[in-house]
Design an enzyme around this catalytic site. Structure first.
Site, PDB file in Angstrom:
ATOM      1  N   ASP A 161       0.844  -1.194   0.000  1.00  0.00           N
ATOM      2  CA  ASP A 161       0.000   0.000   0.000  1.00  0.00           C
ATOM      3  C   ASP A 161       0.884   1.250   0.000  1.00  0.00           C
ATOM      4  OD1 ASP A 161      -2.460   1.549   0.480  1.00  0.00           O
ATOM      5  OD2 ASP A 161      -1.580   1.883   2.454  1.00  0.00           O
TER       6      ASP A 161
ATOM      7  N   ASP B 231      -0.455   5.246   0.775  1.00  0.00           N
ATOM      8  CA  ASP B 231      -0.813   6.203   1.828  1.00  0.00           C
ATOM      9  C   ASP B 231      -0.900   5.508   3.181  1.00  0.00           C
ATOM     10  OD1 ASP B 231      -1.087   8.657   0.386  1.00  0.00           O
ATOM     11  OD2 ASP B 231      -2.928   7.891  -0.487  1.00  0.00           O
TER      12      ASP B 231
END
Length: 260
Positions: A10, A12
């Site tokens: 991932d 953010d």
């Protein structure tokens, strides 16, 4: 720990927080490269193209990345739309609420823009969303257009805190139409299925890495992947304590993870 062949990472809250660096992220990716381990950035950010995402990682966070290593819900949604129309999308139409990353992927399939009677309405995060856009989308869906949402993230972690995400925009259209969107991004498995198909890795030897239980970790669990939750973004220890399905691993920062 298992020796994973592929990491799905991932962005953010895991690699950075908005404009703020997460210091351990750079070293983590360097260790993956040093051990010749395959990795992809699996993001729910539909606003940017893969090249823009890679440029941000390289230029602003000094994290090694190429456009080919970036998998976005925009790409996965475009692939879904192609298959909806048996790869013959040029005879079909769409209306899109979203930024350039989403629009370039969708209209790059050859599908045509139609605000009046589109075959499909696709909604993602739009920084300049207006009532008019919501109105067009709502009326089109009410007339029978298929409704797709890029991802259900209600909030995004950045340097200012948790700001509204695509899910907040999509939920307004859901409320107005009284219809649920077909979601593509995390935690749905569609984006992982697309990644496996596009990149050709073995999902049984892959691990999902992220900070958000509701998107990253659930996506991994739903797709049959091992999961690694890092507490540098959205989810807290208190959040995870309440969940029946736990991440495979939990760490405070990526510095704790032994890459093999």
């Amino acid at each position: 720990m298992t020796n994973y062949e592929t990491y799905l990472i991932d962005l953010d809250g895991t690699m950075y927080r908005g404009k703020d660096k997460i210091p351990e992220a750079h070293d983590f990716v360097d260790r993956l490269n040093a051990n010749n381990i395959n990795y992809y950035f699996l993001t729910n950010n539909s606003t940017k193209t893969p090249q823009q995402v890679a440029d941000n990682l390289m230029n602003n966070h000094q994290i090694t990345a190429t456009a080919e290593q970036v998998i976005t819900p925009s790409l996965a949604t475009a692939d879904y739309v192609r298959h909806m129309f048996d790869d013959d999308v040029s005879n079909h139409t769409a209306y899109v609420i979203g930024e350039f990353g989403l629009k370039s992927a969708i209209f790059g399939t050859g599908i045509k823009l139609d605000e009046d009677n589109p075959d499909v309405v696709i909604v993602g995060l739009d920084y300049d969303v207006t009532y008019h856009k919501f109105e067009v989308a709502t009326l089109a869906i009410k007339r029978g257009a298929f409704f797709i949402g890029t991802n259900a993230d209600t909030n995004l972690p950045n340097e200012r805190g948790l700001v509204p995400g695509a899910g907040s925009v999509i939920s307004l259209v859901e409320t107005a139409t009284q219809m649920k969107a077909k979601y593509i991004g995390k935690p749905e498995t569609d984006i992982v299925d697309f990644a496996v198909s596009a990149k050709g890795f073995d999902r049984s030897k892959a691990v999902m890495v992220g900070d958000n239980y509701n998107t990253d970790i659930l996506c991994g669990l739903n797709a049959g992947l091992d999961t690694l939750l890092v507490y540098t973004g959205f989810s807290t220890h208190e959040d995870i304590a309440k969940e029946e399905r736990k991440p495979t691993y939990q760490i405070e920062s990526l510095a704790e993870w032994d890459v093999k």
